[in-house]
Enzyme design. Structure first.
Site, PDB file in Angstrom:
ATOM      1  N   GLU A 262     -47.197  -8.623 -44.582  1.00  7.40           N
ATOM      2  CA  GLU A 262     -48.604  -8.758 -44.993  1.00  7.40           C
ATOM      3  C   GLU A 262     -48.746  -8.559 -46.505  1.00  7.40           C
ATOM      4  O   GLU A 262     -49.630  -9.140 -47.127  1.00  7.40           O
ATOM      5  CB  GLU A 262     -49.498  -7.785 -44.209  1.00  7.40           C
ATOM      6  CG  GLU A 262     -49.445  -7.926 -42.679  1.00  7.40           C
ATOM      7  CD  GLU A 262     -49.665  -9.352 -42.147  1.00  7.40           C
ATOM      8  OE1 GLU A 262     -50.273 -10.175 -42.862  1.00  7.40           O
ATOM      9  OE2 GLU A 262     -49.210  -9.640 -41.022  1.00  7.40           O
ATOM     10  N   GLU A 291     -47.675 -18.575 -45.687  1.00  5.44           N
ATOM     11  CA  GLU A 291     -46.650 -17.922 -44.878  1.00  5.44           C
ATOM     12  C   GLU A 291     -45.324 -17.841 -45.641  1.00  5.44           C
ATOM     13  O   GLU A 291     -44.560 -16.894 -45.463  1.00  5.44           O
ATOM     14  CB  GLU A 291     -46.495 -18.680 -43.559  1.00  5.44           C
ATOM     15  CG  GLU A 291     -45.712 -17.947 -42.502  1.00  5.44           C
ATOM     16  CD  GLU A 291     -46.350 -16.652 -42.025  1.00  5.44           C
ATOM     17  OE1 GLU A 291     -47.525 -16.376 -42.345  1.00  5.44           O
ATOM     18  OE2 GLU A 291     -45.653 -15.891 -41.330  1.00  5.44           O
TER      19      GLU A 291
END
Ligand SMILES: [Zn+2]
Length: 501
Positions: A262, A291
């Site tokens: 994250e 991502e």
């Protein structure tokens, strides 16, 4: 000299963007803090916000301003043209969706989230299936509104990663599968570490360690925070970045790597040009690129030997008893453990992409009408057997494991695997551009890599579509071969040492 129409457009875009940040915050709060019986009011709040957001983004005045600017294109600079082009794309998407449709989808998403959480807790797929069916119906309507009536799945792939289609993704995935399945089989046949070596790591210690790591990587806690949720995520913007992780005493590496993942997302958000928030120049380039930023930090960086050369003594200092009997090599193998699991978010790097290919293939069939929602659990099990060599014992460990469909987020899963491919391709480009990069990591120094990503990726905002950005950064088209090379190098050396030359 900025034209008045361009300045007005900027103000309109910023307003719509601000409303979306409020919606993000409500959604973050829903997953982090919401009392169990408060879901209904939250659903109404979210629906209202979605309506306001939609009204702001589809404001007819934006259409007029865009028409004016498009008619006087020659007076616009290169950056302004990019902003206008993206604003046109977003405006058309918004203006074509009736506002009742938008609020219907938001209400359903909030209800479906709670239905999913309950269904997962009780292993009750039939209780959740009607929500997926409704979402699928809405998704097909949405695609038709947006001009993708003939290829509804492409609508959502393109929404996540502009310019990509299911056919392109399918080609990349097939090539990846060809290299990956044999590698997976070889590794799974080799002797591996027995799981469960790391036990009883107090949560406070884990929290303190992951804070130290994520700060060191460059996450700015003055403009962000980390909390706990069922399903780790990162939301918000560079001005206020909200990450989450989750803790288990016997799985300290799970919370750590979730947090590093994250953090990669957060670093990207914090690196986007803040003063361009709401325009294409302040926007991320797509979910696959997003991502790639989380994966690069999580995998290429934090699962590497150099990273652990710096952090291993710090990890041991925080957990002296828990790590006393564990050698460096065993710890490093635990960091890079390969173990098939039915659960995507628990999957190792080698098998992870097969979880995504499974979901991509099921979504494709759902949209094509080749698979009914009620048959999903069986199709899931069959595909899992084929690709991962195991069958989930329950739907909880199968079709109910992911939150995405509860939000109607179809076409999202492929971006995870695209992200893995892009991360590996960026990684080799960074290694070539920054000699001695891994020596930096061994000294706890990550700023050269972050600076390189800031310049080449983060500050580009949405100047380029994802595939074009990959070409800009690496000089080559996106290809799965870098991911295969990386997996072979890292995992081949750990598990296939005798056969590797
Ligand atoms: Zn992610």
């Amino acid at each position: 000299m900025i034209s008045p129409a361009y300045a007005d457009l900027g103000a309109k875009l910023r307003r719509a963007h601000l409303l979306s940040t409020v919606a993000d915050l409500l959604s973050w709060d829903e997953q982090v803090n919401l009392p169990p019986a408060s879901a209904e009011q939250r659903a109404r709040q979210m629906a209202l916000l979605a309506e306001l957001q939609h009204a702001a983004a589809s404001d007819a005045r934006i259409g007029e301003l865009l028409a004016t600017l498009e008619a006087t294109k020659t007076t616009l600079g290169a950056d302004e043209l990019i902003v206008v082009r993206q604003a046109r794309r977003d405006y058309d998407r918004m203006a074509r969706l009736p506002s009742e449709f938008v609020s219907e989808k938001a209400t359903l998403s909030s209800q479906a989230y709670h239905a999913w959480a309950q269904a997962r807790a009780q292993n009750d797929f039939p209780g959740y299936a009607p929500f997926i069916e409704k979402h699928l119906g809405l998704a097909k309507r949405e695609a038709a509104y947006l001009g993708f009536g003939d290829s509804p799945y492409d609508c959502f792939i393109d929404q996540m990663d502009p310019g990509l289609t299911a056919a392109t993704v399918g080609r990349l995935f097939d090539e990846l599968k060809q290299g990956l399945v044999p590698l997976e089989k070889k590794i799974l046949a080799a002797p591996r570490l027995s799981p469960g070596l790391l036990r009883a790591f107090p949560v406070e210690g884990q929290q303190a360690f992951l804070r130290e790591v994520t700060e060191r990587l460059g996450f700015d806690y003055q403009r962000g925070r980390i909390d706990v949720s069922l399903h780790p995520f990162c939301s918000g913007t560079g001005a206020d970045t909200r990450m989450t992780t989750r803790f288990k005493e016997d799985e300290p590496l799970d919370s750590l790597f979730s947090a590093i993942h994250e953090t990669g997302h957060g670093l990207y958000e914090q690196g986007l040009p803040l003063d361009e928030a709401g325009t294409a120049l302040g926007m991320h380039a797509g979910m696959g690129i997003h991502e790639s930023q989380s994966r690069l930090w999580e995998n290429q960086v934090a699962r590497g030997r150099a990273f652990w050369r710096y952090f291993e003594p710090r990890f041991r200092a925080r957990f002296p008893q828990q790590t006393a009997a564990i050698s460096s090599e065993v710890l490093y193998r635990a960091v890079n453990a390969v173990e098939p699991t039915p659960i995507r978010v628990d999957a190792d790097e080698v098998t992870y992409n097969l979880h995504i290919i499974l979901r991509f293939e099921l979504e494709k069939k759902l949209f094509a009408g080749d698979l009914a929602v009620r048959d999903l659990p069986a199709a899931w099990r069959e595909s899992s057997r084929e690709l991962l060599g195991l069958e989930p014992a329950t739907d909880r460990e199968g079709v109910l494991q992911d939150v995405h469909w509860s939000g109607g987020a179809f076409g999202y899963f492929p971006s995870y695997c695209l992200g893995n491919m892009i991360a590996a391709q960026f990684w080799y480009a960074a290694l070539a551009a920054l000699p001695g990069l891994e020596d930096d990591f061994a000294r706890g120094e990550f700023s050269r890599l972050l600076g390189w990503l800031r310049t080449r990726v983060h500050r580009q905002g949405r100047r380029y579509e994802p595939l074009a950005l990959v070409r800009e950064v690496t000089g080559e088209d996106l290809s799965p071969r870098y991911l295969l090379r990386y997996l072979q190098e890292r995992y081949g050396s750990l598990y296939l040492a005798s056969s590797a030359s």
